[in-house]
Design an enzyme around this catalytic site. Structure first.
Site, PDB file in Angstrom:
ATOM      1  CG  MET A   1      26.878  17.892  13.500  1.00 42.51           C
ATOM      2  SD  MET A   1      27.353  16.332  14.240  1.00 42.51           S
ATOM      3  CE  MET A   1      26.483  15.170  13.206  1.00 42.51           C
TER       4      MET A   1
ATOM      5  CE1 TYR B   1      31.746  15.185   5.073  1.00 39.21           C
ATOM      6  CE2 TYR B   1      30.446  16.814   6.270  1.00 39.21           C
ATOM      7  CZ  TYR B   1      31.367  15.786   6.262  1.00 39.21           C
ATOM      8  OH  TYR B   1      31.912  15.345   7.443  1.00 39.21           O
TER       9      TYR B   1
ATOM     10  CE  LYS C   1       3.512  29.699  20.585  1.00 36.68           C
ATOM     11  NZ  LYS C   1       2.166  29.773  19.995  1.00 36.68           N
TER      12      LYS C   1
ATOM     13  NE  ARG D   1      -3.297  25.891  15.283  1.00 32.39           N
ATOM     14  CZ  ARG D   1      -2.228  26.577  15.635  1.00 32.39           C
ATOM     15  NH1 ARG D   1      -1.061  26.332  15.056  1.00 32.39           N
ATOM     16  NH2 ARG D   1      -2.289  27.512  16.552  1.00 32.39           N
TER      17      ARG D   1
END
Ligand SMILES: *Cc1c(COP(=O)(O)O)cnc(C)c1O
Length: 370
Positions: free
Chosen positions: A311, A263, A45, A141
């Protein structure tokens, strides 16, 4: 994702992800060996846990896997094109409106409720592949809840005409061998399956395989262990690493004591420090939680992540290493045999599953075959 293997594509990338198909195959075989007579399926999956089902699934087939589990019918259709002969199961069950896809592509739903059983029975019997039936033994679940399970036991005709070839359940605490829930779920599964003698059974994920033969039944469903995650947390990892991620150094600089990095100025050098900045960041799935606490390996030397993960950039303390090994263009091992996915996960406050499924789209990906 098409893979551009040209030299220029390589030259343009900030980081390189190498996926070792041979190691995945070796892990599959090792689990088979541990399972003895029980069959070993493969859970693929989420694009084979982020590693690319298009390459990983055929490699597992080559290693001997014949049953494959995915979460969604959409994933099953992709897998069907890759593996025309495979037995493909959808853990999410039968999706209303998508029935034709299950029938047309021989996709097997893992039926989760009496309602799904009923919907499956309404489809033409001669077009239905065998299905699996999920019983909820304590995960709350998916799968038949206790009241529906009782109704089914009382009225087995609810399954009339439906070919069920596996009773399935899923452990909640398999990675904690001492957790009492494991035995409780085992007992509950044994009690339920006792009402359906003759049906094959499947209970374990990766970690469950290591709980002992009582948990193996007819079919195991490992995912993370195939991909190198440790199925026995706290103990030595019996699986082989399958992922190597290397990032390119863009620039190196020497800063003096009192100078901050990145940062928020969350790291301030307490002594003269050499900083190497590499070309990957949280946009590539390397969690920002690793700010100021990660580590990586440069030419066999452990180096620390300093400052915030940005990032597109990560800053590393490469002080004390010969300048020639930290030159721009040098590659730093961010994930691999030494900086394992389990280790990176721990730094990020998560699990190796999330580290793998978060691996970014900007990496230059290659697949290593045996
Ligand atoms: C994801 C999943 C697995 C595989 O779990 P791992 O811990 O990755 O081995 C097995 N069974 C079910 C029902 C799952 O959802």
């Amino acid at each position: 994702m098409p893979i551009d293997d040209s030299t220029s594509a390589k030259a343009r990338a900030g980081a390189y992800l190498e996926i070792d198909l041979g190691a995945i195959q070796a892990n599959y075989r090792a689990l088979c060996q541990r399972l003895g007579a029980s069959e070993c399926a493969a859970v693929v999956k989420a694009d084979a846990y982020g590693l690319g089902a298009a390459r990983v699934a055929p490699a597992l087939w080559e290693a001997g896997a014949r049953r494959f589990f995915v979460a969604l019918p959409d994933e099953a259709l992709v897998l069907r094109d890759l593996l025309p002969q495979a037995k493909i199961y959808v853990l999410g069950g039968l999706f209303a409106g998508a029935e034709e896809d299950y029938l047309g592509k021989a996709i097997r739903p893992v039926l989760n409720s009496l309602g799904e059983i009923e919907a499956w029975r309404r489809l033409p019997a001669d077009q239905r592949p065998p299905a699996a039936l999920h019983f909820d033994s304590g995960n709350s679940r998916l799968g038949l809840p206790a009241d529906e399970a009782e109704r089914l036991i009382a009225d087995p005709d609810l399954l009339a005409g439906v070919e069920i070839n596996y009773l399935v359940s899923h452990l909640a605490c398999a990675d904690e061998p001492a957790h009492p829930q494991n035995k409780a779920q085992l007992q509950s599964f044994l009690a339920f399956s006792g009402s359906f003698p003759g049906l094959r059974r499947s209970l374990t994920n990766s970690s469950g395989i290591f709980l002992g033969a009582d948990y193996h039944f007819d079919l195991a469903r490992p995912g993370i262990a195939l991909y190198g995650g440790n199925p026995t947390p706290g103990k030595e990892n019996p699986m082989q690493a399958c992922v190597r991620l290397r990032a390119r150094i863009l620039q190196t600089r020497d800063i003096s004591a009192g100078t901050s990095v990145g940062y928020g100025a969350t790291f301030t050098a307490s002594k003269p420090t050499r900083v190497a900045t590499v070309a990957m960041g949280y946009a590539d799935g390397y969690s920002r939680h690793i700010s100021n606490c990660g580590s990586a390996w440069l030419a066999g030397n452990q180096v620390s992540v300093i400052g915030r993960i940005s990032m597109d950039l990560i800053t590393l303390d490469v002080s004390g290493l010969p300048a020639e090994i930290s030159m721009p263009g040098a590659l730093v091992d961010m994930i691999g045999e030494r900086e394992t996915i389990d280790h990176v996960a721990e730094r990020a406050g998560t699990i190796p599953y999330e580290v793998l499924t978060s691996l970014g789209r900007r990496y230059h990906r290659t697949y290593k075959e045996v």
